[in-house]
Write a protein that holds these residues in place. Sequence first.
Motif, PDB file in Angstrom:
ATOM      1  N   ALA A   1      31.995  38.998  43.831  1.00 37.11           N
ATOM      2  CA  ALA A   1      32.140  40.453  43.989  1.00 37.11           C
ATOM      3  C   ALA A   1      32.602  41.101  42.691  1.00 37.11           C
ATOM      4  O   ALA A   1      32.097  42.159  42.295  1.00 37.11           O
ATOM      5  N   LEU A   2      33.560  40.472  42.021  1.00 35.23           N
ATOM      6  CA  LEU A   2      34.060  41.019  40.758  1.00 35.23           C
ATOM      7  C   LEU A   2      32.987  40.957  39.671  1.00 35.23           C
ATOM      8  O   LEU A   2      32.788  41.920  38.928  1.00 35.23           O
ATOM      9  N   GLU A   3      32.293  39.836  39.576  1.00 41.05           N
ATOM     10  CA  GLU A   3      31.234  39.688  38.573  1.00 41.05           C
ATOM     11  C   GLU A   3      30.148  40.738  38.787  1.00 41.05           C
ATOM     12  O   GLU A   3      29.646  41.330  37.826  1.00 41.05           O
ATOM     13  N   LYS A   4      29.794  40.986  40.036  1.00 44.79           N
ATOM     14  CA  LYS A   4      28.760  41.978  40.343  1.00 44.79           C
ATOM     15  C   LYS A   4      29.187  43.370  39.869  1.00 44.79           C
ATOM     16  O   LYS A   4      28.389  44.102  39.276  1.00 44.79           O
ATOM     17  N   GLN A   5      30.436  43.749  40.097  1.00 44.27           N
ATOM     18  CA  GLN A   5      30.928  45.059  39.665  1.00 44.27           C
ATOM     19  C   GLN A   5      30.942  45.183  38.145  1.00 44.27           C
ATOM     20  O   GLN A   5      30.523  46.196  37.594  1.00 44.27           O
ATOM     21  N   LEU A   6      31.442  44.162  37.466  1.00 40.99           N
ATOM     22  CA  LEU A   6      31.556  44.241  36.005  1.00 40.99           C
ATOM     23  C   LEU A   6      30.197  44.163  35.313  1.00 40.99           C
ATOM     24  O   LEU A   6      30.024  44.728  34.232  1.00 40.99           O
ATOM     25  N   ASN A   7      29.237  43.488  35.912  1.00 43.17           N
ATOM     26  CA  ASN A   7      27.897  43.421  35.329  1.00 43.17           C
ATOM     27  C   ASN A   7      27.191  44.771  35.342  1.00 43.17           C
ATOM     28  O   ASN A   7      26.203  44.958  34.644  1.00 43.17           O
ATOM     29  N   LYS A   8      27.683  45.721  36.129  1.00 46.80           N
ATOM     30  CA  LYS A   8      27.084  47.050  36.178  1.00 46.80           C
ATOM     31  C   LYS A   8      27.439  47.897  34.961  1.00 46.80           C
ATOM     32  O   LYS A   8      26.798  48.916  34.706  1.00 46.80           O
TER      33      LYS A   8
ATOM     34  N   LYS B   1      32.205  35.983  33.831  1.00 43.15           N
ATOM     35  CA  LYS B   1      32.592  34.768  34.551  1.00 43.15           C
ATOM     36  C   LYS B   1      34.013  34.949  35.058  1.00 43.15           C
ATOM     37  O   LYS B   1      34.965  34.987  34.290  1.00 43.15           O
ATOM     38  N   ALA B   2      34.137  35.079  36.384  1.00 43.95           N
ATOM     39  CA  ALA B   2      35.449  35.232  37.003  1.00 43.95           C
ATOM     40  C   ALA B   2      35.920  33.883  37.533  1.00 43.95           C
ATOM     41  O   ALA B   2      35.114  33.038  37.911  1.00 43.95           O
ATOM     42  N   SER B   3      37.219  33.678  37.561  1.00 41.40           N
ATOM     43  CA  SER B   3      37.810  32.454  38.102  1.00 41.40           C
ATOM     44  C   SER B   3      38.962  32.824  39.026  1.00 41.40           C
ATOM     45  O   SER B   3      39.980  33.354  38.582  1.00 41.40           O
ATOM     46  N   TRP B   4      38.790  32.549  40.314  1.00 41.04           N
ATOM     47  CA  TRP B   4      39.862  32.853  41.259  1.00 41.04           C
ATOM     48  C   TRP B   4      41.015  31.873  41.091  1.00 41.04           C
ATOM     49  O   TRP B   4      42.158  32.206  41.377  1.00 41.04           O
TER      50      TRP B   4
END
Length: 122
Positions: free
Chosen positions: A61-68, A76-79
């Motif tokens: 979800a975070l990667e999708k938002q930042l790719n916009k 590349k997010a890491s929980w």
Amino acid sequence: MKYSVLRRISVFFFFLCGMISAQALEIDTTYNIGVQQDSIVCEPNVCYEVFGMDCPGCESALEKQLNKLDGVEKVKASWEKQQVLIWTNDKVVPTDEEITKRIKKANFTPGEKIQSKNDDEE
């Protein structure tokens, strides 16, 4: 007799299809390894702490938002590490405000900027 011939033909056909698909997989694997090596060489431009991620779905979800964001090449997010790495192109670099706004839009809490390639150059 008819069934024996048909059985042999079908076994040969499936064997042949298996060989072709194995060769196709080998080509794809080689290509993917090249892409992974390429991404290892490239270092991220910026890294942020992000709190509230607790599963791989949160990463997506975070990667999708930042790719916009304009100028973002890869995210590349890491929980597990509670951070996000962002690669940007050299022409358009998103501001810290734009990045934190997108992190909040994904329903996470932005933390401090851990690293910035631009800070290292100064």
